[in-house]
Design a protein around this motif. Structure first.
Motif, PDB file in Angstrom:
ATOM      1  N   ALA A  42      27.055  61.016 -41.191  1.00  0.00           N
ATOM      2  CA  ALA A  42      25.636  60.796 -40.894  1.00  0.00           C
ATOM      3  C   ALA A  42      25.278  61.331 -39.512  1.00  0.00           C
ATOM      4  O   ALA A  42      24.234  61.980 -39.325  1.00  0.00           O
ATOM      5  N   MET A  43      26.139  61.095 -38.541  1.00  0.00           N
ATOM      6  CA  MET A  43      25.873  61.522 -37.181  1.00  0.00           C
ATOM      7  C   MET A  43      25.886  63.044 -37.072  1.00  0.00           C
ATOM      8  O   MET A  43      25.099  63.643 -36.328  1.00  0.00           O
ATOM      9  N   ALA A  44      26.756  63.674 -37.826  1.00  0.00           N
ATOM     10  CA  ALA A  44      26.867  65.135 -37.772  1.00  0.00           C
ATOM     11  C   ALA A  44      25.595  65.820 -38.280  1.00  0.00           C
ATOM     12  O   ALA A  44      25.337  66.984 -37.945  1.00  0.00           O
ATOM     13  N   LYS A  45      24.786  65.101 -39.050  1.00  0.00           N
ATOM     14  CA  LYS A  45      23.557  65.667 -39.584  1.00  0.00           C
ATOM     15  C   LYS A  45      22.380  65.540 -38.605  1.00  0.00           C
ATOM     16  O   LYS A  45      21.338  66.156 -38.809  1.00  0.00           O
ATOM     17  N   ALA A  83      34.091  57.061 -41.297  1.00  0.00           N
ATOM     18  CA  ALA A  83      33.895  58.353 -41.952  1.00  0.00           C
ATOM     19  C   ALA A  83      32.431  58.541 -42.361  1.00  0.00           C
ATOM     20  O   ALA A  83      31.860  59.622 -42.175  1.00  0.00           O
ATOM     21  N   GLU A  84      31.827  57.482 -42.880  1.00  0.00           N
ATOM     22  CA  GLU A  84      30.416  57.549 -43.263  1.00  0.00           C
ATOM     23  C   GLU A  84      29.539  57.778 -42.036  1.00  0.00           C
ATOM     24  O   GLU A  84      28.593  58.579 -42.070  1.00  0.00           O
ATOM     25  N   ALA A  85      29.861  57.072 -40.953  1.00  0.00           N
ATOM     26  CA  ALA A  85      29.084  57.216 -39.717  1.00  0.00           C
ATOM     27  C   ALA A  85      29.208  58.628 -39.158  1.00  0.00           C
ATOM     28  O   ALA A  85      28.241  59.188 -38.629  1.00  0.00           O
ATOM     29  N   GLU A 112      34.891  67.985 -40.387  1.00  0.00           N
ATOM     30  CA  GLU A 112      34.651  68.509 -41.726  1.00  0.00           C
ATOM     31  C   GLU A 112      33.164  68.789 -41.939  1.00  0.00           C
ATOM     32  O   GLU A 112      32.795  69.761 -42.608  1.00  0.00           O
ATOM     33  N   ALA A 113      32.313  67.941 -41.351  1.00  0.00           N
ATOM     34  CA  ALA A 113      30.866  68.119 -41.490  1.00  0.00           C
ATOM     35  C   ALA A 113      30.321  69.175 -40.539  1.00  0.00           C
ATOM     36  O   ALA A 113      29.351  69.862 -40.862  1.00  0.00           O
ATOM     37  N   GLN A 114      30.960  69.300 -39.371  1.00  0.00           N
ATOM     38  CA  GLN A 114      30.537  70.280 -38.365  1.00  0.00           C
ATOM     39  C   GLN A 114      31.780  71.004 -37.836  1.00  0.00           C
ATOM     40  O   GLN A 114      32.298  70.683 -36.770  1.00  0.00           O
ATOM     41  N   PRO A 115      32.280  71.983 -38.569  1.00  0.00           N
ATOM     42  CA  PRO A 115      33.548  72.641 -38.205  1.00  0.00           C
ATOM     43  C   PRO A 115      33.533  73.307 -36.832  1.00  0.00           C
ATOM     44  O   PRO A 115      34.589  73.444 -36.202  1.00  0.00           O
ATOM     45  N   GLU A 137      40.139  58.374 -34.977  1.00  0.00           N
ATOM     46  CA  GLU A 137      40.662  59.628 -35.519  1.00  0.00           C
ATOM     47  C   GLU A 137      40.057  59.945 -36.881  1.00  0.00           C
ATOM     48  O   GLU A 137      39.816  61.111 -37.208  1.00  0.00           O
ATOM     49  N   VAL A 138      39.800  58.912 -37.675  1.00  0.00           N
ATOM     50  CA  VAL A 138      39.150  59.126 -38.970  1.00  0.00           C
ATOM     51  C   VAL A 138      37.735  59.638 -38.739  1.00  0.00           C
ATOM     52  O   VAL A 138      37.266  60.555 -39.434  1.00  0.00           O
ATOM     53  N   PHE A 139      37.049  59.064 -37.758  1.00  0.00           N
ATOM     54  CA  PHE A 139      35.709  59.543 -37.421  1.00  0.00           C
ATOM     55  C   PHE A 139      35.752  61.023 -37.048  1.00  0.00           C
ATOM     56  O   PHE A 139      34.953  61.824 -37.545  1.00  0.00           O
ATOM     57  N   LEU A 140      36.661  61.392 -36.165  1.00  0.00           N
ATOM     58  CA  LEU A 140      36.735  62.778 -35.711  1.00  0.00           C
ATOM     59  C   LEU A 140      37.040  63.739 -36.849  1.00  0.00           C
ATOM     60  O   LEU A 140      36.455  64.825 -36.934  1.00  0.00           O
ATOM     61  N   GLN A 141      37.954  63.353 -37.707  1.00  0.00           N
ATOM     62  CA  GLN A 141      38.293  64.224 -38.836  1.00  0.00           C
ATOM     63  C   GLN A 141      37.078  64.447 -39.729  1.00  0.00           C
ATOM     64  O   GLN A 141      36.790  65.588 -40.134  1.00  0.00           O
ATOM     65  N   SER A 142      36.344  63.387 -40.015  1.00  0.00           N
ATOM     66  CA  SER A 142      35.160  63.512 -40.871  1.00  0.00           C
ATOM     67  C   SER A 142      34.062  64.311 -40.181  1.00  0.00           C
ATOM     68  O   SER A 142      33.348  65.091 -40.823  1.00  0.00           O
ATOM     69  N   PHE A 143      33.930  64.139 -38.865  1.00  0.00           N
ATOM     70  CA  PHE A 143      32.913  64.887 -38.137  1.00  0.00           C
ATOM     71  C   PHE A 143      33.244  66.378 -38.146  1.00  0.00           C
ATOM     72  O   PHE A 143      32.358  67.217 -38.332  1.00  0.00           O
TER      73      PHE A 143
END
Length: 220
Positions: free
Chosen positions: A212-215, A207-209, A33-36, A25-31
């Motif tokens: 990075a993945m969203a880029k 969150a870092e991953a 935010e990076a790719q709305p 869930e932390v991954f999804l939230q960060s993703f």
């Protein structure tokens, strides 16, 4: 619009009881935010009707692959199994990003994950045969594995016995995917008093991953 397939492999339905899904869930939230604008779809393997490699599916694959049969020549059960397999593979390849969230049980992943991965091996869809051997076709896809471990598998005598992350990432790589470095939380059973710190570190890495993945570019 990019699409992300979030695959959870755990019979626990309550997220509070699943440490892997909490990290996910932390991954999804960060993703997000990076790719709305990303579309995120969740497949819970324990809630899906997956075809398994039984006698009907094995014969159906062989008959259609190299024995000269057509779909109408198959038995009803063979047609049913191969149709479900192909449909799953067809839907799978419509995504751009993939995140697998699994635990390690008894040195490997839950058996249902292997049944799912078997459905992805469809010649002409996810890989092809060449003179040099099989070649993955999903070269424009990005994948990441989030794994929770009760023991310590990143070093020491158990490192060589870890067959969960190793099998999954090898499979995705075989299919041509760009597989990112695995995010894991380990020692959760060995060091129960340290669970808060272990989880906090894993969530930070997730969150870092995600950022990075969203880029990473995809062909949406």
């Amino acid at each position: 619009m990019a699409r992300l397939l979030y695959i959870t492999v755990n019979p626990k339905k309550d997220i509070e009881k699943s440490k892997g899904r909490q990290i996910g869930e932390v991954f999804l939230q960060s993703f997000r935010e990076a790719q709305p604008d990303v579309e995120i779809v969740n497949w819970d393997l324990y809630s899906m009707d997956l075809p398994v490699m039984d006698e009907d599916l094995l014969y159906a694959r062989a008959k259609l692959s190299f024995m000269g049969y057509k779909m109408e020549d198959l038995s009803e059960n063979e047609r049913s199994q191969i149709t479900k397999m192909w449909a799953l593979a067809d839907e799978f390849i419509t995504f751009d990003y993939y995140v697998f969230v699994t635990p390690i049980w008894n040195l490997g992943s839950p058996a249902i994950l292997k049944a799912f991965l078997d459905c992805l091996f469809v010649a002409g869809k996810t890989f092809t045969y060449t003179k040099e051997g099989a070649l993955g076709l999903l070269t424009d896809k990005k994948a990441l594995h989030i794994q929770t471990r009760g023991g310590i598998y990143s070093s020491g005598r158990m490192e060589a016995l870890e067959f969960g992350d190793r099998v999954l990432t090898a499979t995705l790589g075989f299919l041509g995917m760009d597989v990112q470095e695995t995010v894991y939380a380990e020692g959760l059973d060995h060091f129960p008093k340290e669970i808060p710190q272990i989880m906090a570190a894993a969530k930070e890495k997730a969150a870092e991953a995600a950022r990075a993945m969203a880029k990473l570019p995809v062909n949406s």
